[in-house]
Design a protein around this motif. Sequence first.
Motif, short mmCIF file in Angstrom:
data_model
loop_
_atom_site.label_atom_id
_atom_site.label_comp_id
_atom_site.label_asym_id
_atom_site.label_seq_id
_atom_site.Cartn_x
_atom_site.Cartn_y
_atom_site.Cartn_z
N ASP A 5 0.81 -1.22 0.00
CA ASP A 5 0.00 0.00 0.00
C ASP A 5 0.84 1.27 0.00
O ASP A 5 1.85 1.36 0.67
CB ASP A 5 -0.90 0.01 1.25
CG ASP A 5 -1.84 -1.18 1.24
OD1 ASP A 5 -1.72 -2.02 0.33
OD2 ASP A 5 -2.67 -1.26 2.15
N ARG A 6 0.43 2.24 -0.76
CA ARG A 6 1.09 3.54 -0.78
C ARG A 6 0.06 4.60 -1.15
O ARG A 6 -1.11 4.28 -1.42
CB ARG A 6 2.26 3.56 -1.77
CG ARG A 6 1.88 3.07 -3.17
CD ARG A 6 2.97 3.29 -4.16
NE ARG A 6 2.97 4.68 -4.62
CZ ARG A 6 3.70 5.11 -5.62
NH1 ARG A 6 4.50 4.30 -6.27
NH2 ARG A 6 3.63 6.38 -6.00
N ASP A 7 0.48 5.87 -1.16
CA ASP A 7 -0.44 6.94 -1.52
C ASP A 7 -0.83 6.83 -2.99
O ASP A 7 -0.13 6.20 -3.77
CB ASP A 7 0.25 8.30 -1.29
CG ASP A 7 0.40 8.60 0.20
OD1 ASP A 7 -0.36 8.01 0.99
OD2 ASP A 7 1.28 9.41 0.56
N HIS A 10 -2.21 -0.23 -4.24
CA HIS A 10 -2.12 -1.24 -3.16
C HIS A 10 -2.19 -2.64 -3.75
O HIS A 10 -2.52 -2.82 -4.92
CB HIS A 10 -3.25 -1.02 -2.14
CG HIS A 10 -4.63 -1.01 -2.75
ND1 HIS A 10 -5.24 -2.13 -3.26
CD2 HIS A 10 -5.52 0.01 -2.94
CE1 HIS A 10 -6.44 -1.81 -3.71
NE2 HIS A 10 -6.63 -0.51 -3.55
#
Length: 148
Positions: free
Chosen positions: A51-53, A68
């Motif tokens: 997961d990341r922005d 994600h």
Amino acid sequence: MKKSLVAGIILTLGILGFTSQVSAEQVQSLRGANDLDTKSNQVAVKRNIPDRDPIARDYVQQPPLIPHKITGYKINLKFNKCLTCHSWTNYKEAHATKISQTHFANRDSNVMANVAARRYFCTQCHVPQADAKPLVENTFKPVSAIHK
Ligand code: HEC
Ligand code: HEC
């Protein structure tokens, strides 16, 4: 009769000549010259990024990339895992982006109460990301403005 036989022989020779020319050029795919089943081609399966922005979009109308993992997320006739977080009912609790209004319009531009069938299979347009080296160079640049 004799004429067509001669023509046939000339044609056959021509085809043979052509095929040998093609194989002499050594056509190669991006994975190299080995067959798919040889050991040297068995590369490690790329892992989805965790997961990341949200990832910046590269052009207008781009379906945003999935930031994600989606391993094991099912989408079938009865169940859609993506909607358990991205639907308008669930997005707040899941802190996920809600699907946009375009996803409710069917092909006749009628706005439906639920996700339109043509937007139901999310991964048709939205794809997860892996940290993989690009196979080919890409110099794509989006237009800088749509309205001048
Ligand atoms: C467990 C909840 C959950 C599930 C299930 C889930 N997502 Fe997400 N998704 C999120 C969250 C939370 C974010 C926002 C990430 C952030 O802001 O850091 C997100 C972000 C996204 C984005 C980026 C939106 C943007 O504006 O850039 C896309 C596209 C997306 N998800 C698609 C999907 C798809 C397709 C599926 C099903 C295969 C799916 N998601 C399943 C929680 C979920
Ligand atoms: C036919 C292609 C297509 C399908 C199928 C599709 N999307 Fe999208 N999606 C897009 C495009 C294009 C955008 C960006 C423009 C827009 O909002 O319509 C987008 C935008 C989004 C956004 C960001 C919305 C925002 O306000 O920034 C999310 C979240 C999303 N989609 C989730 C989903 C989920 C979940 C599904 C499955 C239920 C899905 N999409 C199915 C093409 C698609």
